[in-house]
Design a protein around this motif. Structure first.
Motif, PDB file in Angstrom:
ATOM      1  N   UNK A  78      48.381   8.029 -11.293  1.00 10.60           N
ATOM      2  CA  UNK A  78      47.495   7.786  -9.986  1.00 10.60           C
ATOM      3  C   UNK A  78      47.232   9.231  -9.599  1.00 10.60           C
ATOM      4  N   UNK A  79      46.258   9.317  -9.085  1.00  9.35           N
ATOM      5  CA  UNK A  79      45.518  10.197  -8.319  1.00  9.35           C
ATOM      6  C   UNK A  79      44.761   9.928  -6.923  1.00  9.35           C
ATOM      7  N   UNK A  80      46.310  10.274  -5.659  1.00  2.01           N
ATOM      8  CA  UNK A  80      45.473   9.901  -4.621  1.00  2.01           C
ATOM      9  C   UNK A  80      45.356  10.607  -4.093  1.00  2.01           C
ATOM     10  N   UNK A  81      44.160  10.825  -3.510  1.00  2.80           N
ATOM     11  CA  UNK A  81      42.717  11.672  -3.052  1.00  2.80           C
ATOM     12  C   UNK A  81      43.318  12.138  -1.756  1.00  2.80           C
ATOM     13  N   UNK A  82      44.169  11.072  -0.870  1.00  4.67           N
ATOM     14  CA  UNK A  82      43.899  11.305   0.765  1.00  4.67           C
ATOM     15  C   UNK A  82      45.180  12.599   0.675  1.00  4.67           C
ATOM     16  N   UNK A  83      44.627  12.892   1.969  1.00  8.83           N
ATOM     17  CA  UNK A  83      45.284  14.228   2.271  1.00  8.83           C
ATOM     18  C   UNK A  83      46.524  14.668   2.396  1.00  8.83           C
ATOM     19  N   UNK A  84      47.481  13.735   2.700  1.00  6.62           N
ATOM     20  CA  UNK A  84      49.051  13.821   2.762  1.00  6.62           C
ATOM     21  C   UNK A  84      49.525  13.982   1.215  1.00  6.62           C
ATOM     22  N   UNK A  85      49.294  13.075   0.707  1.00  8.44           N
ATOM     23  CA  UNK A  85      49.022  13.120  -0.939  1.00  8.44           C
ATOM     24  C   UNK A  85      48.822  14.099  -1.875  1.00  8.44           C
ATOM     25  N   UNK A  86      47.817  14.022  -1.503  1.00  9.41           N
ATOM     26  CA  UNK A  86      46.687  14.702  -2.602  1.00  9.41           C
ATOM     27  C   UNK A  86      47.601  16.415  -1.423  1.00  9.41           C
ATOM     28  N   UNK A  87      48.415  17.289  -0.332  1.00  8.24           N
ATOM     29  CA  UNK A  87      49.191  18.073  -0.364  1.00  8.24           C
ATOM     30  C   UNK A  87      50.217  18.102  -0.901  1.00  8.24           C
ATOM     31  N   UNK A  88      50.916  17.182  -0.835  1.00  7.64           N
ATOM     32  CA  UNK A  88      52.943  16.912  -1.256  1.00  7.64           C
ATOM     33  C   UNK A  88      51.649  17.232  -3.120  1.00  7.64           C
TER      34      UNK A  88
END
Length: 355
Positions: free
Chosen positions: A332-342
């Protein structure tokens, strides 16, 4: 009265269990019942209601149990738990329980919490991009492959024979063209559904801007607008693929998604005095889906498949290989900043990303 107070008022007959209350789940002190998933389709909302809003302490969580919340209703002990095979409702043994009444009141309180508390939270989180998008690429790809295989089997049967031009032979060819055409239309529709989903998954890989990109607006936009946001349309190769896709979509998908009518009145027959009803497209009818008895013949199907394959190869090998790999992963694609950066950092490390 605050929204939380309003919800708590609906549960005024509920309270935390006493410290000496029996453990209904693990001490065999309660009767266990399965809760209909349709009544509470999102189990964690129950946890939010009971533990966050009502502040009921969590119970003892053991093997194969996500959470459990014990409580009392009018002095009788109950527990709700989310276990491996769904929600379970525990009722104290040998008491006059009111299970339907209890679950009904919880359901009404949850509906109130969703409306008065969570709807606002959801809106703000979506606006900030703190959302997760379920990756359904493989499911949609499976749908596309299924209809493509069905169409292929109809157009090119294994027992195909050049003989038998009698009635039975012609009837088989008619059935093959009919079944092939219907499945080919479903295949085209599935392909564009998969493409739109892919374009959404691609957004963070092509310069997603948290402060200016509106995810809800992007997801609700036309597929062509999504395409132009993801790709540089001025690129010659991109433009060629885009034009091909537009042609297929306008000829097949759009026509049959709108009742079988082509745009600009091309499905009409105008009345020409003394000569009857004439197609509005006139000699252009030869290029219309209405020219043949079925909308897609064998040659047209092979052509569409070849064009789709060409664009898929372009996506997976040249244009967006990282996105294609992510889409196929099923994650799944998680758009919050921390997960997206990772995620984007991992995508830059070929060895890490491949694993």
């Amino acid at each position: 009265m605050t929204p939380i107070e309003h919800v708590k008022r609906r549960l005024r007959d509920f309270s935390p269990v006493r410290p000496d209350a029996p453990d209904l789940a693990w001490e065999n002190k309660g009767e266990c019942y399965k809760v209909d998933a349709k009544q509470f389709p999102v189990p964690n909302l129950l946890l939010y209601l009971l533990s966050e809003v009502c502040e009921f302490p969590l119970g003892d969580r053991r093997d194969k149990t996500h959470w459990i919340v014990p409580f009392t209703y009018k002095g009788v002990n109950y527990s709700l738990s989310h276990e491996k095979f769904g929600l379970r409702f525990y009722i104290e043994k040998d008491v006059d329980s009111k299970s339907k009444e209890v679950l009904g009141k919880i359901q009404k309180a949850l509906e109130s919490a969703e409306k008065k508390i969570l709807s606002g939270v959801a809106t703000k989180q979506i606006e900030k991009g703190n959302v997760t998008i379920c990756n359904r690429f493989n499911r949609l790809n499976g749908q596309y492959d299924y209809f493509r295989q069905c169409a292929t089997s109809a157009y090119f049967p294994k027992n195909d024979s050049k003989e038998n031009e009698d009635f039975l032979g012609l009837n088989r060819k008619f059935s093959a063209s009919r079944d092939g055409g219907y499945n080919a239309l479903a295949m085209i529709d599935a392909y564009f559904s998969r493409l739109e989903h892919f374009l959404v998954l691609a957004l963070p890989f092509v310069g997603y801007k948290r402060d200016s990109d509106d995810l809800s607006q992007f997801i609700g936009s036309l597929w062509s607008d999504k395409f132009r946001r993801i790709f540089e349309i001025k690129n010659k190769e991109v433009q060629q693929h885009y034009d091909v896709l537009v042609g297929i979509k306008e000829k097949y998908r759009n026509t049959f998604a709108h009742g079988g009518f082509e745009k600009n009145g091309q499905s009409f027959y105008f009345h020409l005095d003394k000569f009857g009803a004439i197609p509005a497209s006139m000699s252009g009818l030869r290029d219309s889906v209405h020219f043949s008895f079925f909308p897609i013949d064998k040659d047209g199907f092979e052509s569409v498949c070849s064009l789709f394959d060409s664009f898929d190869t372009y996506l997976s090998d040249t244009a967006l290989p990282k996105v294609w790999k992510f889409a196929e992963s099923g994650l799944d694609l998680t758009f919050d900043e921390a997960n997206l950066t990772e995620l984007l950092s991992a995508a830059e490390d070929a060895e890490l990303y491949d694993n």
